[in-house]
Write an enzyme that holds these catalytic residues in place. Structure first.
Site, PDB file in Angstrom:
ATOM      1  N   SER A 115      37.128  35.871  42.802  1.00 45.34           N
ATOM      2  CA  SER A 115      37.436  36.355  41.455  1.00 45.34           C
ATOM      3  C   SER A 115      36.588  35.650  40.402  1.00 45.34           C
ATOM      4  O   SER A 115      36.201  34.488  40.537  1.00 45.34           O
ATOM      5  CB  SER A 115      38.912  36.172  41.123  1.00 45.34           C
ATOM      6  OG  SER A 115      39.149  36.305  39.745  1.00 45.34           O
ATOM      7  N   TYR A 122      46.049  30.855  38.096  1.00 43.58           N
ATOM      8  CA  TYR A 122      45.292  31.693  39.031  1.00 43.58           C
ATOM      9  C   TYR A 122      43.865  31.165  39.196  1.00 43.58           C
ATOM     10  O   TYR A 122      43.342  31.079  40.313  1.00 43.58           O
ATOM     11  CB  TYR A 122      45.260  33.124  38.504  1.00 43.58           C
ATOM     12  CG  TYR A 122      44.481  34.107  39.349  1.00 43.58           C
ATOM     13  CD1 TYR A 122      44.768  34.291  40.702  1.00 43.58           C
ATOM     14  CD2 TYR A 122      43.457  34.879  38.792  1.00 43.58           C
ATOM     15  CE1 TYR A 122      44.059  35.208  41.469  1.00 43.58           C
ATOM     16  CE2 TYR A 122      42.745  35.797  39.553  1.00 43.58           C
ATOM     17  CZ  TYR A 122      43.054  35.958  40.892  1.00 43.58           C
ATOM     18  OH  TYR A 122      42.350  36.869  41.657  1.00 43.58           O
TER      19      TYR A 122
END
Length: 684
Positions: free
Chosen positions: A569, A582
């Site tokens: 990501s 995250y």
């Protein structure tokens, strides 16, 4: 063997096909073909063939007598009328006058006389069906009949059992000469109900579909009954270790040693998929003291050699805790198998008028005392076929040894089948897909990105395993083919270990892992609760480590390298506000990628990452897209295309990035960014 004929079922099929314009006799041919093809003791994986002689209209709308015979590529268990291509009968029968007919010319003549030019090639045994006068002809490779014919005195045994009921045809390779000999044997005694082709199989025939079918069942039943009488103890057990290592430990070793390295040093391997089988009958066989005699005596019926080679590889029993010794012994056994195969090829290629092209020398069946057997193939389907044939061979040999001594055809005859010109002509006709023979595991496989990646890997030829906490089975069904689904919580190390053990037992090992599972916890980093941060690290970092560790364990056992791929990501390099829970574990995972590349590059294991952004998925839901677009004063479309290229990035785009790394053999420690262009997330 029980007859499965049903008047009601037969009539239902006749009525259904009548609505499609199919003749009654052809519909009944389909019905009994399916009955025979659905019984593995008679027919396996496209083996056997059936026919009916009938009348059809040709392309000029003129009626012509034809032979409808099983076509190449069709399985009798699921055959349709289209699987019985119609061939003009008169030209086929005229061939009987020829003294010689080469296989290639035979195929051309058969194709030239097809009523439908687009139909599949008729069976190589078409002429045998044509030269017999009967309306219906059935051919199977009954294991019971083979147990009688595959004996030094097979002709005498079959003669004693059947008397004058069946004619006996000596072994001749399938084709024109066999068809002529079978017709001669029949014509010498036209009262026979069928023919036993010694060391090959059995034909029965009749005026009706039911008569031909019932004669097959009766003949096979006689053979089965004979095999139950005066049986001796079949296999005396060998002295083996008290316990054997399990298939999940053994399979990767076998698979890795049988892989064929690219001689040019590219890092590529020709790999095989494995199919494991075991059970009381298998264990009695592989544990026998004389395994090397009966286990390597040849195939039960000639066409098996194309799928399994002439005999299996036999390896020592694998002892728990001593797999290093087992691995060395397997390597020696494979080296010896390869050397003997090449010598066998050289011996028999020397007598050929036209030199043959040598096939790869690796075994297609491996017998492991104390454990079972493995079928090998370039795909899961081929591995299953090899394993199924191995099981059938075990049944045939066991019954043969119970009443006598198993004997196959000669080595020269085996070579002629394995290197049949019709089979050689197929070589190189179809290009293999780039990931053929490889096994790819995708975590989060039921999610949007995971499923797209699994689909891309499958499309490139890989056997695919989908792991997910829920929905894996439904996703595998959508993917189709041989995809394996495993429900697995990747934050549970024991569950991950069980999953990889299952993959190793099911397919034989692992070559590619796409560690994709993740979830996006949010919160201001100075205020987020420790529990939230720890939960995020468990899934977004430690789960990646657990998956990679288990994959590497198998890859090292295989010794053929591998590919670890991680979904990191853009948060790993370009953190967003309130996304610390995250982004932090994702940043750690990026470091993990580089560490695996560093530590395992010498073992041929590559580690790479894909850095994607703004992908519609379980993380970026429609609600979240709407909220972010609104906060920025943009339409949802403009928000999703908010990158340098002005194009929305999809899950399929991410999947293609993963696929690129799966085939890029000389790239490691790389991060591929798939976001349409975001300078803040660019690594270089």
């Amino acid at each position: 063997m029980q007859s499965l004929w049903s008047d009601a079922d037969a009539e239902r099929l006749v009525e259904r096909y009548a609505q499609q314009g199919v003749r009654r006799d052809l519909a009944l041919r389909v019905y009994t073909s399916r009955l025979l093809g659905g019984e593995p003791k008679l027919v396996l994986h496209g083996g056997g063939n059936t026919s009916v002689k009938t009348i059809v209209k040709d392309l000029l709308d003129e009626e012509v007598e034809v032979l409808c015979v099983k076509g190449s590529g069709w399985d009798m268990a699921a055959i349709e009328p289209a699987g019985l291509p119609a061939v003009r009968l008169a030209p086929l029968r005229k061939l009987r006058q020829r003294a010689v007919l080469e296989d290639e010319e035979m195929v051309r003549v058969q194709r030239a006389n097809l009523i439908d030019p687009g139909a599949p090639n008729p069976s190589v045994e078409t002429l045998l069906h044509a030269f017999l006068p009967h309306k219906y002809v059935d051919h199977t490779h009954s294991t019971a009949v083979l147990s009688l014919t595959d004996q030094p005195d097979g002709a005498e045994r079959c003669g004693d059992l059947y008397g004058g009921r069946l004619g006996l045809v000596p072994y001749i390779m399938p084709g024109f000469q066999l068809a002529k000999k079978a017709a001669e044997i029949f014509e010498a005694d036209p009262a026979v109900e069928g023919l036993v082709l010694l060391k090959h199989g059995i034909f029965t025939f009749g005026k009706t579909a039911e008569e031909a079918y019932q004669r097959m069942i009766a003949a096979v039943s006689l053979a089965e009954e004979r095999l139950t009488r005066r049986r001796s103890t079949v296999f005396a057990a060998a002295a083996l270790p008290a316990a054997a290592a399990g298939a999940p430990e053994v399979a990767p070793i076998l698979r890795g040693i049988c892989a064929i390295a690219d001689p040019n040093g590219s890092g590529a391997f020709k790999r095989f998929i494995l199919e494991f089988r075991s059970g009381p009958g298998v264990l009695d066989y592989v544990n026998g003291a004389e395994l090397r005699r009966y286990g390597q005596a040849g195939v039960a019926t000639p066409d098996h050699t194309i799928r399994t080679k002439n005999y299996p590889l036999i390896v020592p029993a694998p002892e728990p805790g001593r797999l290093d010794l087992f691995k060395a012994a397997v390597r020696d056994a494979v080296d010896a198998f390869v050397a003997e195969y090449r010598a066998y090829f050289a011996r028999h290629n020397a007598r050929q008028q036209v030199a043959k092209r040598e096939l790869d020398p690796m075994p297609r069946v491996i017998l492991v005392p104390g454990l079972g057997l493995f079928g090998l193939g370039r795909s899961a389907r081929d591995a299953k076929i090899a394993a199924d044939i191995a099981l059938s061979t075990i049944e045939t040999v066991t019954d043969a040894e119970a009443i006598g001594r198993f004997q196959s055809i000669s080595e020269a005859d085996l070579f002629d089948i394995e290197y049949w010109s019709l089979e050689q002509a197929k070589l190189g006709q179809t290009a293999e897909k780039p990931l053929a023979g490889q096994i790819a595991v995708v975590t989060g496989g039921a999610g949007t990105i995971g499923f797209a990646t699994a689909r891309a890997m499958s499309g490139a030829g890989a056997e695919v395993v989908l792991l997910d906490i829920q929905g894996a089975k439904a996703a595998a069904q959508r993917l189709g083919g041989t995809a394996l689904a495993i429900d697995c919580d990747v934050t549970d190390p024991a569950a991950v270990r069980r999953a990889f053990d299952r993959v190793a037992e099911h397919f034989g090992g692992v070559d590619i892992v796409v560690s994709n599972s993740g979830a996006a916890w949010q919160g201001r980093i100075g205020e987020v609760e420790d529990e939230v941060l720890r939960r995020s690290f468990e899934l977004n970092f430690f789960a990646h480590q657990t998956v990679a560790q288990n994959a590497v364990d198998i890859m090292l056992a295989q010794g053929t390298g591998g590919c670890l791929l991680f979904n990191v990501s853009k948060q790993a390099v370009n953190p967003g506000p309130n996304f610390g829970p995250y982004g932090l574990p994702k940043a750690a995972t990026l470091a993990l990628v580089r560490q695996y590349a560093l530590d395992y590059g010498a073992d041929g294991i590559r580690a790479n990452a894909v850095n994607a952004d703004r992908i519609r998925s379980g993380l970026l839901t429609p609600e979240l897209i709407a909220a972010r677009a609104k906060a920025r004063g943009l339409s949802e479309e403009d928000y999703m295309a908010g990158n340098l290229l002005g194009r929305e990035v999809t899950a399929d785009d991410v999947a293609q990035a993963f696929l690129h790394h799966a085939v890029a053999l000389k790239t490691t420690a790389d991060v591929t960014t798939v976001d349409g262009g975001n300078i803040a997330a660019a690594l270089r």
